[in-house]
Design a protein around this motif. Structure first.
Motif, PDB file in Angstrom:
ATOM      1  N   ILE A   1       0.826  -1.201   0.000  1.00  0.00           N
ATOM      2  CA  ILE A   1       0.000   0.000   0.000  1.00  0.00           C
ATOM      3  C   ILE A   1       0.863   1.255   0.000  1.00  0.00           C
ATOM      4  O   ILE A   1       0.553   2.245  -0.674  1.00  0.00           O
ATOM      5  CB  ILE A   1      -0.936  -0.011   1.227  1.00  0.00           C
ATOM      6  N   LEU A   2       1.967   1.228   0.738  1.00  0.00           N
ATOM      7  CA  LEU A   2       2.819   2.404   0.854  1.00  0.00           C
ATOM      8  C   LEU A   2       3.644   2.644  -0.407  1.00  0.00           C
ATOM      9  O   LEU A   2       3.787   3.782  -0.862  1.00  0.00           O
ATOM     10  CB  LEU A   2       3.751   2.254   2.056  1.00  0.00           C
ATOM     11  N   GLU A   3       4.198   1.588  -0.977  1.00  0.00           N
ATOM     12  CA  GLU A   3       5.146   1.735  -2.078  1.00  0.00           C
ATOM     13  C   GLU A   3       4.590   1.325  -3.436  1.00  0.00           C
ATOM     14  O   GLU A   3       5.242   1.537  -4.454  1.00  0.00           O
ATOM     15  CB  GLU A   3       6.402   0.904  -1.791  1.00  0.00           C
ATOM     16  N   GLY A   4       3.420   0.716  -3.447  1.00  0.00           N
ATOM     17  CA  GLY A   4       2.855   0.258  -4.712  1.00  0.00           C
ATOM     18  C   GLY A   4       2.776  -1.250  -4.764  1.00  0.00           C
ATOM     19  O   GLY A   4       3.733  -1.944  -4.415  1.00  0.00           O
ATOM     20  N   ALA A   5       1.618  -1.756  -5.178  1.00  0.00           N
ATOM     21  CA  ALA A   5       1.414  -3.202  -5.207  1.00  0.00           C
ATOM     22  C   ALA A   5       2.324  -3.898  -6.204  1.00  0.00           C
ATOM     23  O   ALA A   5       2.643  -5.081  -6.039  1.00  0.00           O
ATOM     24  CB  ALA A   5      -0.044  -3.515  -5.537  1.00  0.00           C
ATOM     25  N   ASP A   6       2.756  -3.178  -7.247  1.00  0.00           N
ATOM     26  CA  ASP A   6       3.660  -3.804  -8.212  1.00  0.00           C
ATOM     27  C   ASP A   6       5.016  -4.097  -7.572  1.00  0.00           C
ATOM     28  O   ASP A   6       5.661  -5.106  -7.873  1.00  0.00           O
ATOM     29  CB  ASP A   6       3.818  -2.915  -9.443  1.00  0.00           C
ATOM     30  N   ARG A   7       5.465  -3.226  -6.661  1.00  0.00           N
ATOM     31  CA  ARG A   7       6.723  -3.489  -5.966  1.00  0.00           C
ATOM     32  C   ARG A   7       6.581  -4.658  -4.995  1.00  0.00           C
ATOM     33  O   ARG A   7       7.517  -5.434  -4.799  1.00  0.00           O
ATOM     34  CB  ARG A   7       7.166  -2.232  -5.216  1.00  0.00           C
ATOM     35  N   SER A   8       5.416  -4.748  -4.364  1.00  0.00           N
ATOM     36  CA  SER A   8       5.176  -5.885  -3.477  1.00  0.00           C
ATOM     37  C   SER A   8       5.213  -7.186  -4.259  1.00  0.00           C
ATOM     38  O   SER A   8       5.800  -8.176  -3.807  1.00  0.00           O
ATOM     39  CB  SER A   8       3.821  -5.722  -2.783  1.00  0.00           C
ATOM     40  N   ALA A   9       4.603  -7.192  -5.431  1.00  0.00           N
ATOM     41  CA  ALA A   9       4.612  -8.404  -6.253  1.00  0.00           C
ATOM     42  C   ALA A   9       6.013  -8.714  -6.777  1.00  0.00           C
ATOM     43  O   ALA A   9       6.386  -9.886  -6.916  1.00  0.00           O
ATOM     44  CB  ALA A   9       3.640  -8.240  -7.429  1.00  0.00           C
ATOM     45  N   LYS A  10       6.804  -7.678  -7.062  1.00  0.00           N
ATOM     46  CA  LYS A  10       8.170  -7.907  -7.532  1.00  0.00           C
ATOM     47  C   LYS A  10       9.055  -8.440  -6.414  1.00  0.00           C
ATOM     48  O   LYS A  10       9.920  -9.292  -6.647  1.00  0.00           O
ATOM     49  CB  LYS A  10       8.742  -6.596  -8.085  1.00  0.00           C
ATOM     50  N   ALA A  11       8.852  -7.935  -5.186  1.00  0.00           N
ATOM     51  CA  ALA A  11       9.655  -8.401  -4.059  1.00  0.00           C
ATOM     52  C   ALA A  11       9.297  -9.833  -3.672  1.00  0.00           C
ATOM     53  O   ALA A  11      10.165 -10.600  -3.226  1.00  0.00           O
ATOM     54  CB  ALA A  11       9.460  -7.476  -2.863  1.00  0.00           C
ATOM     55  N   MET A  12       8.035 -10.208  -3.855  1.00  0.00           N
ATOM     56  CA  MET A  12       7.580 -11.557  -3.520  1.00  0.00           C
ATOM     57  C   MET A  12       6.806 -12.106  -4.700  1.00  0.00           C
ATOM     58  O   MET A  12       5.573 -12.044  -4.739  1.00  0.00           O
ATOM     59  CB  MET A  12       6.712 -11.536  -2.262  1.00  0.00           C
ATOM     60  N   PRO A  13       7.505 -12.665  -5.695  1.00  0.00           N
ATOM     61  CA  PRO A  13       6.855 -13.157  -6.916  1.00  0.00           C
ATOM     62  C   PRO A  13       5.834 -14.247  -6.615  1.00  0.00           C
ATOM     63  O   PRO A  13       6.000 -15.045  -5.690  1.00  0.00           O
ATOM     64  CB  PRO A  13       8.027 -13.698  -7.743  1.00  0.00           C
ATOM     65  N   GLN A  14       4.785 -14.273  -7.426  1.00  0.00           N
ATOM     66  CA  GLN A  14       3.700 -15.217  -7.195  1.00  0.00           C
ATOM     67  C   GLN A  14       4.164 -16.672  -7.291  1.00  0.00           C
ATOM     68  O   GLN A  14       3.694 -17.524  -6.541  1.00  0.00           O
ATOM     69  CB  GLN A  14       2.569 -14.963  -8.205  1.00  0.00           C
ATOM     70  N   ASP A  15       5.061 -16.966  -8.224  1.00  0.00           N
ATOM     71  CA  ASP A  15       5.473 -18.361  -8.370  1.00  0.00           C
ATOM     72  C   ASP A  15       6.228 -18.852  -7.135  1.00  0.00           C
ATOM     73  O   ASP A  15       6.041 -19.996  -6.690  1.00  0.00           O
ATOM     74  CB  ASP A  15       6.317 -18.542  -9.637  1.00  0.00           C
TER      75      ASP A  15
END
Length: 329
Positions: free
Chosen positions: A242-256
């Protein structure tokens, strides 16, 4: 004092429920849902159910509210209601209310020492936990050892539910599938323009992580366990998104990788049970994991609780990333 506090808590629960149903603003309804969950956690705490209160606060008031916010970013802000009154639903609800109200008179009173649960099950857990497992928190002993089968089923349900949600959210219309390489302009970029929120939020994230570690690895001695800790870890990651952007959250913790870790947590729980069988015991009978049966029970609880926490954390993070990074069409 406790009776008065419980009365006000239940009253506010009713107010929150009515307000949630009648509001047409979905954001306001989500906030009321969070308030309702927080009041439920307070009610559980008043009833001395600290473990349940901790889980309700983390999952209901915390994670669920964030997921609602992510879902609202993909839809309209207000509910479109069709003004049509139906007698059939009202009749069904009236009958259901009457049945439940009548059945409530056959239930034992709260705290009644003669209630069936206090005649067999509860005394056994309270008397046998110090002898067989030797941990102060009887709730952890019940969930992870005495009722280990039930908890394993709950972990598998969480894992399966995560896969189901990801399967639904991964659907794309054909025309969008052909444009999968384009950059989505609607990606959530967080609240970088709110300096106060970013500063306060970044101070809260490490606190959530540390508290999650305490709940995870101290659940035998105080309220906690894998479910509560997993929700706290996931809440910290969601707050970062929420603070930095959901795309960064997904990049830091990839779905696979999250999917692999979720499967690893469920596999660890099941694997402990299989190892117990190879060592000559029953499935999830941790006593055979060590020469000292009590030490074996404690080791088994530690391992399966870690598996629970790992699965819950990664499934919630996957759901958040899938919702927050899904574009509207």
């Amino acid at each position: 004092m406790i009776t008065i506090l419980g009365f006000f808590t239940l009253t506010f629960l009713a107010v929150a429920a009515v307000a949630t149903v009648h509001t047409r603003n979905l954001f306001v309804a989500s906030m009321w849902f969070g308030i309702f969950s927080l009041m439920m956690a307070s009610n559980f705490f008043i009833l001395d159910a600290a473990d349940v209160a901790l889980t309700e606060a983390a999952v209901g008031a915390g994670v669920s509210t964030v997921l609602f916010m992510g879902a609202l970013s993909l839809t309209a802000g207000h509910e479109h209601v069709h003004e049509k009154f139906g007698w059939a639903p009202l009749a069904v609800l009236t009958v259901l209310f009457a049945v439940l109200f009548a059945a409530s008179f056959d239930q034992p009173l709260l705290g009644d020492p003669m209630a069936p649960v206090h005649q067999h099950v509860a005394p056994y857990y309270l008397s046998e936990t110090p002898r067989l497992i030797d941990i102060p928190n009887v709730v952890t002993a019940v969930l992870a050892s005495f009722r280990g089968y039930d908890t394993l089923g709950e972990v598998l349900v969480v894992f399966t539910a995560g896969i189901g949600v990801l399967s639904v959210l991964s659907f794309r219309p054909k025309k969008r599938q052909r444009l999968s390489g384009e950059v989505m302009a609607e990606k959530i970029r967080g609240v970088q323009h709110h300096a106060v929120l970013r500063v306060v939020g970044k101070l809260i994230i490490p606190v959530l992580m540390l508290f999650g570690l305490l709940v995870q690895f101290h659940g035998e001695y105080s309220p906690g366990g894998g479910f509560s800790a997993g929700a706290l870890f996931a809440a910290a990651v969601m707050l970062y998104g929420i603070l930095e952007g959901a795309d960064r959250s997904a990049k830091a913790m990839p779905q696979d990788w999250m999917l692999r870790l979720a499967a690893l947590g469920a596999t660890l729980y099941t694997g402990v049970g299989i190892v117990c069988m190879f060592l000559g015991g029953s499935f999830l009978d941790y006593s055979v994991l060590s020469a000292n049966p009590v030490a074996g029970q404690q080791l088994g609880i530690l391992l399966v609780e870690f598996g629970v926490g790992l699965t819950v954390t990664t499934v919630l993070i996957m759901i958040f990333n899938a919702i927050a990074n899904r574009s509207t069409y």
